[in-house]
Design a protein around this motif. Structure first.
Motif, PDB file in Angstrom:
ATOM      1  N   ASP A  14     -14.154  -2.320   6.351  1.00 35.73           N
ATOM      2  CA  ASP A  14     -13.157  -1.344   6.799  1.00 35.73           C
ATOM      3  C   ASP A  14     -11.777  -1.665   6.228  1.00 35.73           C
ATOM      4  O   ASP A  14     -11.044  -0.759   5.787  1.00 35.73           O
ATOM      5  N   LYS A  15     -11.400  -2.939   6.225  1.00 35.60           N
ATOM      6  CA  LYS A  15     -10.097  -3.319   5.685  1.00 35.60           C
ATOM      7  C   LYS A  15     -10.033  -3.062   4.184  1.00 35.60           C
ATOM      8  O   LYS A  15      -9.001  -2.626   3.661  1.00 35.60           O
ATOM      9  N   ALA A  16     -11.132  -3.330   3.483  1.00 41.52           N
ATOM     10  CA  ALA A  16     -11.167  -3.094   2.042  1.00 41.52           C
ATOM     11  C   ALA A  16     -11.054  -1.602   1.730  1.00 41.52           C
ATOM     12  O   ALA A  16     -10.315  -1.197   0.827  1.00 41.52           O
ATOM     13  N   ASP A  17     -11.780  -0.771   2.485  1.00 41.50           N
ATOM     14  CA  ASP A  17     -11.711   0.680   2.277  1.00 41.50           C
ATOM     15  C   ASP A  17     -10.306   1.198   2.540  1.00 41.50           C
ATOM     16  O   ASP A  17      -9.798   2.061   1.811  1.00 41.50           O
ATOM     17  N   TYR A  18      -9.687   0.689   3.584  1.00 39.67           N
ATOM     18  CA  TYR A  18      -8.322   1.101   3.931  1.00 39.67           C
ATOM     19  C   TYR A  18      -7.361   0.766   2.799  1.00 39.67           C
ATOM     20  O   TYR A  18      -6.523   1.589   2.406  1.00 39.67           O
ATOM     21  N   ALA A  19      -7.458  -0.451   2.266  1.00 38.88           N
ATOM     22  CA  ALA A  19      -6.564  -0.870   1.186  1.00 38.88           C
ATOM     23  C   ALA A  19      -6.799  -0.038  -0.077  1.00 38.88           C
ATOM     24  O   ALA A  19      -5.846   0.391  -0.735  1.00 38.88           O
ATOM     25  N   ARG A  20      -8.051   0.213  -0.427  1.00 39.78           N
ATOM     26  CA  ARG A  20      -8.358   0.986  -1.634  1.00 39.78           C
ATOM     27  C   ARG A  20      -7.803   2.398  -1.544  1.00 39.78           C
ATOM     28  O   ARG A  20      -7.291   2.942  -2.533  1.00 39.78           O
ATOM     29  N   LYS A  21      -7.899   3.018  -0.384  1.00 35.72           N
ATOM     30  CA  LYS A  21      -7.383   4.382  -0.227  1.00 35.72           C
ATOM     31  C   LYS A  21      -5.867   4.415  -0.410  1.00 35.72           C
ATOM     32  O   LYS A  21      -5.322   5.329  -1.029  1.00 35.72           O
ATOM     33  N   GLY A  22      -5.181   3.410   0.133  1.00 34.43           N
ATOM     34  CA  GLY A  22      -3.734   3.360  -0.031  1.00 34.43           C
ATOM     35  C   GLY A  22      -3.331   3.152  -1.473  1.00 34.43           C
ATOM     36  O   GLY A  22      -2.402   3.803  -1.975  1.00 34.43           O
ATOM     37  N   ILE A  23      -4.022   2.262  -2.172  1.00 31.32           N
ATOM     38  CA  ILE A  23      -3.713   1.985  -3.577  1.00 31.32           C
ATOM     39  C   ILE A  23      -3.998   3.206  -4.443  1.00 31.32           C
ATOM     40  O   ILE A  23      -3.246   3.516  -5.376  1.00 31.32           O
ATOM     41  N   LEU A 117      -2.986  -5.869   2.869  1.00 34.43           N
ATOM     42  CA  LEU A 117      -1.926  -5.259   2.082  1.00 34.43           C
ATOM     43  C   LEU A 117      -2.513  -4.176   1.180  1.00 34.43           C
ATOM     44  O   LEU A 117      -3.568  -4.362   0.570  1.00 34.43           O
ATOM     45  N   GLU A 118      -1.808  -3.062   1.074  1.00 36.45           N
ATOM     46  CA  GLU A 118      -2.245  -1.961   0.207  1.00 36.45           C
ATOM     47  C   GLU A 118      -1.551  -2.101  -1.142  1.00 36.45           C
ATOM     48  O   GLU A 118      -0.710  -1.288  -1.533  1.00 36.45           O
ATOM     49  N   VAL A 119      -1.900  -3.137  -1.865  1.00 36.57           N
ATOM     50  CA  VAL A 119      -1.239  -3.426  -3.136  1.00 36.57           C
ATOM     51  C   VAL A 119      -2.238  -3.941  -4.161  1.00 36.57           C
ATOM     52  O   VAL A 119      -3.280  -4.502  -3.819  1.00 36.57           O
ATOM     53  N   GLU A 120      -1.897  -3.728  -5.414  1.00 36.02           N
ATOM     54  CA  GLU A 120      -2.572  -4.360  -6.544  1.00 36.02           C
ATOM     55  C   GLU A 120      -1.468  -4.812  -7.493  1.00 36.02           C
ATOM     56  O   GLU A 120      -0.482  -4.104  -7.692  1.00 36.02           O
ATOM     57  N   VAL A 121      -1.617  -6.001  -8.049  1.00 35.14           N
ATOM     58  CA  VAL A 121      -0.522  -6.652  -8.758  1.00 35.14           C
ATOM     59  C   VAL A 121      -0.981  -7.157 -10.117  1.00 35.14           C
ATOM     60  O   VAL A 121      -2.136  -7.574 -10.281  1.00 35.14           O
ATOM     61  N   VAL A 122      -0.062  -7.108 -11.095  1.00 33.34           N
ATOM     62  CA  VAL A 122      -0.280  -7.761 -12.384  1.00 33.34           C
ATOM     63  C   VAL A 122       0.846  -8.765 -12.620  1.00 33.34           C
ATOM     64  O   VAL A 122       2.018  -8.452 -12.417  1.00 33.34           O
ATOM     65  N   VAL A 123       0.474  -9.972 -13.002  1.00 29.77           N
ATOM     66  CA  VAL A 123       1.420 -10.989 -13.463  1.00 29.77           C
ATOM     67  C   VAL A 123       1.133 -11.214 -14.940  1.00 29.77           C
ATOM     68  O   VAL A 123      -0.002 -11.526 -15.316  1.00 29.77           O
ATOM     69  N   ALA A 124       2.133 -11.018 -15.786  1.00 27.27           N
ATOM     70  CA  ALA A 124       1.950 -11.160 -17.235  1.00 27.27           C
ATOM     71  C   ALA A 124       2.937 -12.175 -17.786  1.00 27.27           C
ATOM     72  O   ALA A 124       4.103 -12.214 -17.371  1.00 27.27           O
ATOM     73  N   GLU A 125       2.462 -12.999 -18.710  1.00 29.50           N
ATOM     74  CA  GLU A 125       3.311 -14.000 -19.350  1.00 29.50           C
ATOM     75  C   GLU A 125       3.174 -13.882 -20.863  1.00 29.50           C
ATOM     76  O   GLU A 125       2.056 -13.819 -21.388  1.00 29.50           O
ATOM     77  N   VAL A 126       4.287 -13.827 -21.561  1.00 29.18           N
ATOM     78  CA  VAL A 126       4.258 -13.728 -23.016  1.00 29.18           C
ATOM     79  C   VAL A 126       4.367 -15.119 -23.617  1.00 29.18           C
ATOM     80  O   VAL A 126       5.147 -15.960 -23.148  1.00 29.18           O
ATOM     81  N   GLY A 127       3.562 -15.379 -24.641  1.00 30.04           N
ATOM     82  CA  GLY A 127       3.580 -16.664 -25.313  1.00 30.04           C
ATOM     83  C   GLY A 127       4.342 -16.602 -26.622  1.00 30.04           C
ATOM     84  O   GLY A 127       4.801 -15.540 -27.056  1.00 30.04           O
ATOM     85  N   ASP A 128       4.483 -17.750 -27.277  1.00 30.65           N
ATOM     86  CA  ASP A 128       5.146 -17.791 -28.575  1.00 30.65           C
ATOM     87  C   ASP A 128       4.324 -17.084 -29.645  1.00 30.65           C
ATOM     88  O   ASP A 128       4.864 -16.596 -30.640  1.00 30.65           O
ATOM     89  N   GLN A 129       3.014 -17.052 -29.454  1.00 32.98           N
ATOM     90  CA  GLN A 129       2.086 -16.356 -30.344  1.00 32.98           C
ATOM     91  C   GLN A 129       1.191 -15.453 -29.502  1.00 32.98           C
ATOM     92  O   GLN A 129       1.033 -15.683 -28.296  1.00 32.98           O
TER      93      GLN A 129
END
Length: 267
Positions: A14-23, A117-129
């Motif tokens: 139920d919690k997973a369904d709730y979060a997916r609908k919000g996202i 939480l009704e969120v989905e997140v991306v963390v991105a890091e750029v490298g030298d190459q």
């Protein structure tokens, strides 16, 4: 069996369904590698509530869902990065470390709280190459996915990812990468968002020190015409100046329909 009993498995479902609908009610965000770094693109009619932000020197953050919830995650990530960078060394602050922090917090909230939480997140890091670039996608339950090339979050994510996969190629110039992202975000036969309703930023490995840069106004408009349009769309743009991280937005927060937003609606 007591009245009102629900098994742990049912509660989690139920919690997973709730979060997916919000996202799913939030507009999609595309994050992809290009020739000189990592590009973030999101339709966003609000000029005050950012879905894309800087966390640290080389690290960017993007999210979909409830703004007030992912904003708390963003601020927590900034505090973590500042404390560790000051206590140890700036090079010790990594995208992987932030992804682990967010995964732990999201997993704990999903397991222990009544509401996930009704969120989905991306963390991105750029490298030298290019082979040093990293993109981590985190879901509401704390699951972490190490993405390569590109990733999509939010409403219609599967459809957007399918269109993006058809056109994406490695080491694209910035203008080409932006055009590919906009084509993927636009439904077939639909109109792409005007420049004034786009939130675009890059982690550019060629910049000195802080790699994060927002692309707005005339700077964004100069990039867009460089790529041929995929379909006929009405010309729409809004002149403005490029903003650096930390610039204060103007105007009251507004929701998708232009109403004043209290930060609790999906973004």
């Amino acid at each position: 069996m007591p009245f009102g009993y629900a098994s742990p498995e049912q509660i989690m479902r139920d919690k997973a369904d709730y979060a997916r609908k919000g996202i799913a009610r939030g507009r999609s965000v595309v994050v992809l590698q290009y020739q000189d770094g990592i590009l973030f693109v999101a339709p966003n009619p609000s000029r005050a509530l950012h879905k894309i932000s800087e966390i640290y020197d080389r690290i960017g953050f993007a999210a979909v869902g409830r703004y007030n919830e992912f904003e708390e995650l963003r601020l927590g990530g900034i505090r973590y990065a500042d404390i560790n960078g000051y206590t140890y060394d700036r090079s010790d602050v990594t995208g992987r470390g932030l992804a682990n922090l967010y995964a732990s917090n999201l997993g704990r909230i999903f397991t222990e709280s009544i509401k996930s939480l009704e969120v989905e997140v991306v963390v991105a890091e750029v490298g030298d190459q290019p082979d040093g670039d990293a993109i981590y996608r985190l879901t509401f339950d704390g699951s972490v996915f190490d993405e390569h090339g590109f990733t999509v979050m939010g409403g219609q994510a599967e459809a957007v990812a399918g269109r993006l996969k058809e056109r994406y190629r490695e080491a694209m110039p910035l203008a080409d990468a932006l055009e590919v992202a906009l084509v993927a975000l636009t439904e077939p036969g639909g109109e792409r968002p005007p420049v004034a309703q786009l939130e675009v930023a890059v982690l550019d490995r060629n910049r000195e020190n802080r790699k994060f840069l927002r692309l707005t106004g005339t700077r964004l408009e100069r990039i867009l015409p460089a790529a041929p349009p995929a379909a006929e769309t009405p010309a729409s743009s809004e002149a403005g100046q490029a903003s650096e991280p930390g610039d204060a937005p103007t105007g009251p927060p507004t929701g998708p329909d232009g109403d004043v937003d209290d930060g609790s609606s999906p973004l």
